[in-house]
Design a protein around this motif. Sequence first.
Motif, mmCIF file in Angstrom:
data_model
loop_
_atom_site.group_PDB
_atom_site.id
_atom_site.type_symbol
_atom_site.label_atom_id
_atom_site.label_comp_id
_atom_site.label_asym_id
_atom_site.label_seq_id
_atom_site.Cartn_x
_atom_site.Cartn_y
_atom_site.Cartn_z
ATOM 1 N N VAL A 194 33.205 46.828 -62.459
ATOM 2 C CA VAL A 194 33.988 45.659 -62.881
ATOM 3 C C VAL A 194 33.119 44.398 -62.772
ATOM 4 C CG1 VAL A 194 35.999 44.212 -62.383
ATOM 5 C CG2 VAL A 194 36.214 46.698 -62.299
ATOM 6 N N VAL A 195 32.360 44.304 -61.694
ATOM 7 C CA VAL A 195 31.478 43.144 -61.489
ATOM 8 C C VAL A 195 30.387 43.114 -62.563
ATOM 9 C CG1 VAL A 195 29.782 42.109 -59.909
ATOM 10 C CG2 VAL A 195 31.961 42.979 -59.015
ATOM 11 N N GLN A 196 29.804 44.271 -62.867
ATOM 12 C CA GLN A 196 28.775 44.332 -63.915
ATOM 13 C C GLN A 196 29.338 43.840 -65.248
ATOM 14 O OE1 GLN A 196 27.629 48.490 -63.731
ATOM 15 N NE2 GLN A 196 25.783 48.001 -62.576
ATOM 16 N N ASN A 197 30.508 44.322 -65.593
ATOM 17 C CA ASN A 197 31.141 43.907 -66.851
ATOM 18 C C ASN A 197 31.434 42.413 -66.848
ATOM 19 O OD1 ASN A 197 31.172 46.424 -68.128
ATOM 20 N ND2 ASN A 197 33.078 47.018 -67.135
ATOM 21 N N ALA A 198 31.943 41.913 -65.740
ATOM 22 C CA ALA A 198 32.288 40.488 -65.654
ATOM 23 C C ALA A 198 31.051 39.610 -65.845
ATOM 24 C CB ALA A 198 32.958 40.183 -64.316
ATOM 25 N N TYR A 199 29.937 40.010 -65.228
ATOM 26 C CA TYR A 199 28.704 39.225 -65.378
ATOM 27 C C TYR A 199 28.141 39.343 -66.799
ATOM 28 C CZ TYR A 199 28.053 37.514 -60.607
ATOM 29 O OH TYR A 199 28.181 36.823 -59.429
ATOM 30 N N ALA A 200 28.246 40.528 -67.402
ATOM 31 C CA ALA A 200 27.760 40.714 -68.778
ATOM 32 C C ALA A 200 28.545 39.830 -69.737
ATOM 33 C CB ALA A 200 27.878 42.184 -69.185
#
Length: 136
Positions: free
Chosen positions: A40-46
């Motif tokens: 979820v964090v990876q997606n949010a930063y992307a």
Amino acid sequence: SSRMAQQDGNDTEPIPAFHSQVPAGPLPATLSPETFTDVVVQNAYALAARVKKVLYQQPCYCHCDRSQGHGSLLDCFAGKHAAECGVCIREGLYSYEQTRKGKNPAQIREGIEGGEWRNVDLTKYQTLLPSAKPAK
């Protein structure tokens, strides 16, 4: 700001820091999604990287403007702060989703101030989005 006062019953609550315009120069970079292990964090930063100008014009309701000296929601994604904060993550995803729906930064800010970011469905972001996968 009387709308805010009615919603949380606390009329002394100021809106956290944000910028009403985008600067002429470059904006700070957001951290690479690969910095993190949580999907979820990876997606949010992307996705944050795609809407930096919008994030720059949004307040952050975890009040990191007070605790961290942040000037806008973009600062949360320029460092690791957003990775540890569900408020930042939801506000960032909300900003992205609303941008995709054609909303402008001022309209998105109104939604954030009204607490609409709380309705973001994080389950949609539990699978790595193509944009968040590391480049081969």
